[in-house]
Design a protein around this motif. Structure first.
Motif, short mmCIF file in Angstrom:
data_model
loop_
_atom_site.label_atom_id
_atom_site.label_comp_id
_atom_site.label_asym_id
_atom_site.label_seq_id
_atom_site.Cartn_x
_atom_site.Cartn_y
_atom_site.Cartn_z
N PRO A 148 36.15 36.04 45.12
CA PRO A 148 36.36 37.01 44.05
C PRO A 148 35.16 37.94 43.98
O PRO A 148 34.03 37.47 43.97
CB PRO A 148 36.46 36.13 42.80
N GLY A 149 35.38 39.20 43.98
CA GLY A 149 34.26 40.13 43.96
C GLY A 149 34.13 40.91 45.24
O GLY A 149 33.59 42.00 45.25
N HIS A 150 34.62 40.39 46.31
CA HIS A 150 34.73 41.21 47.51
C HIS A 150 35.85 40.68 48.37
O HIS A 150 36.19 39.50 48.32
CB HIS A 150 33.41 41.29 48.27
N LEU A 151 36.45 41.59 49.09
CA LEU A 151 37.68 41.25 49.78
C LEU A 151 37.39 40.86 51.22
O LEU A 151 37.76 41.52 52.15
CB LEU A 151 38.65 42.43 49.73
#
Lengths: 264, 255
Positions: free
Chosen positions: B87-90
């Protein structure tokens, strides 16, 4: 409604077993009553005055099947409101009998979200503010109290939640979306055994006014610290660390797991 | 209310598609990149030249972005799973290639070292993951090897304003911690003959992030002898421990 109606027709026509499933959301004692000092590794305790959540896109299915229940609309609920352990209902419907072991939901902002027993002001805080979560409360240790009121615009999809709800023919079962408030204060993003701490948050109150703000959390540099590890995320400050943790709050039926995916 | 994290979920993909839709399986050789490491500045103005860069890792995973679409849904049973998207970057994705085992990646003395053959599915790749581990004697290390008992070892020279500091750094990272989402952009088809080289990128060329950001070599040298040893427990170690885990410092290129 049309979908549900069609399902009912199909269920009746096929004479298959079906029952009722109710979906509830529950913040457990930690959110409704507070997180006691015994949970924290550093002696603090936390009490939430408000824990507003925007939740929607709820689906209930049996693994491998299309959802028997789908409630796409978003609702804003107050999880700090006492529920006597029952949580709050967010959806219900008739589904095929069997274990409902593929549940999904989204915690995220939605401008069209509706109030579920929250005030118009609280609803507006979430919809106008583009928030998924709003948490406000206080932490106490000894004679020191620190207040906080933080809003998070994060959006997290929880999928493949392995509910243990077993729907029997013409019976009712409950799926519980469980929200773990203590995760907000974990001191590691990926450790299997993180500690729950508040001391670093308290220290962020550099102006000493008793309230820890977003700006103060943004100013906390995590990089020199041995804990508050962030893996590959590149997070360097405490605000984004806590915001990241908001994507880990959702569980199913207590301690059950979901796949959690951040959505931009 | 603790959750178990870092675990993998088996991807259950649809069954019953025609054989013609089967993704193809290929084997590609993997090696340690032998390119010269770039000399770069950290955020405090130190120019850092590395003479040693070694990392103990396990189980390289190669990922495509998102879920496999239906046209390629029938996959052999060895397909591994899906890396958790942070969560927070893909940076997550389905793991459709792997090279299992324990490795010591040595980007200075060991450039070009073959690590083995990765089992890959054809497709468009976007990411590399691996796990960190503690280097052991079973890696062939002698008792005096500075990497022994640690996850990473770096040595080099830091220069700033005419001053030159020789440094070493031993870094500890919890075994099992994952590096997720290093750059790996390659279309792999059935006839692919690529040689995959695992890169180490001391300075991220996109954002300019240095592996040594936050490390002030002058502050680490109170006796002024221009020799610094960074070890676990030091504040500088805590800085390095974070950056070593960052996906921006690794990559895969087709050699």
């Amino acid at each position: 409604m049309l979908r549900r109606g069609l399902l009912c027709v199909l269920l009746a026509a096929c004479s298959v077993d079906a029952g009722e499933v109710e979906v509830r959301i529950y913040g457990e004692e930690f959110i409704e009553e507070g997180i006691p000092a015994s949970v924290f590794a550093d002696g603090w305790s936390v009490k939430f005055d408000s824990f507003l959540i925007s939740v929607g896109a709820v689906t209930v299915a049996q693994a491998g099947d299309s959802p028997g229940l789908a409630a796409p609309g978003f609702q804003v609920l107050e999880l700090a409101r006492p529920s006597l352990g029952l949580g709050q209902q967010i959806a219900s419907g008739r589904v095929l009998a069997g274990r409902q072991d593929d549940v999904g939901f989204v915690v995220g902002p939605d401008a069209a979200a509706v109030a579920s027993e929250v005030s118009a002001q609280e609803l507006a805080r979430m919809t106008d503010g583009g928030l998924a979560l709003y948490v406000a409360g206080s932490a106490t240790k000894g004679g020191v109290t620190k207040r906080f009121a933080w809003g998070f615009p994060t959006r997290t999809r929880y999928s493949e939640c392995e509910s243990v709800a077993e729907v029997a023919a013409d019976r009712e079962a409950t799926v519980q979306l469980t929200i773990h408030g203590d995760h907000l204060f974990y001191d590691d993003l990926y450790s299997e055994t993180p500690a729950v701490r508040f001391e670093l948050v308290a220290q962020a109150d550099v102006d000493g006014d008793g309230e820890v703000t977003q700006a103060e959390l943004l100013a906390v540099d995590l990089r020199p610290l041995p804990n508050y590890q962030v893996g590959s995320t590149g997070i360097v400050d405490l605000w984004h660390f806590i915001a990241h943790q908001t994507g880990t709050l959702g569980h199913i039926d207590g301690e059950g797991h979901c796949r959690n995916t951040a959505e931009e | 209310m603790m959750m178990h994290r870092g675990m993998f979920v088996v991807v259950m993909l649809g069954l019953g598609c025609a054989p013609s839709q089967e993704a193809q399986r290929v084997q590609l050789e993997v090696e340690v990149d032998d390119a010269t490491l770039v000399i770069g500045d950290n955020d405090l103005g130190w120019s850092i030249e590395l003479g040693a860069a070694r990392l103990a890792v396990a189980d390289l995973q190669f990922t495509i972005l998102g879920e496999m679409h239906e046209a390629s849904a029938w996959l052999p049973s060895w397909v591994i799973g899906r890396a958790w998207a942070h969560p927070g970057h893909l940076a997550g994705g389905d793991v459709t290639g792997e090279l299992t085992g324990a490795f010591v990646l040595d980007w200075v003395a060991g450039g070009g070292q073959r690590l083995g053959s990765a089992e890959m599915l054809t497709g468009t790749y976007h990411g590399l993951n691996f796990g960190f581990r503690v280097a052991a004697a079973s890696d062939g290390l002698t008792g005096e090897d500075p990497l022994l008992g640690h996850t990473a070892y770096f040595a080099g020279t830091a220069r700033k304003d005419g001053r030159e500091v020789v440094f070493t750094a031993q870094v500890d990272i919890d075994a099992g911690t994952q590096m997720v989402g290093a750059a790996f952009d390659l279309e792999i088809d059935r006839s692919e003959q690529a040689l995959l080289a695992i890169q180490f990128v001391p300075v991220d060329p996109i954002e300019g992030l240095s592996l040594f950001d936050g490390v002030d070599f002058a502050a680490l040298d109170p006796d002024g002898d221009d020799v610094v040893a960074i070890v676990p427990g030091d504040e500088a170690h805590n800085f390095l421990r974070r950056t070593v885990q960052s996906h921006v410092h690794y990559g895969v290129v087709d050699r």
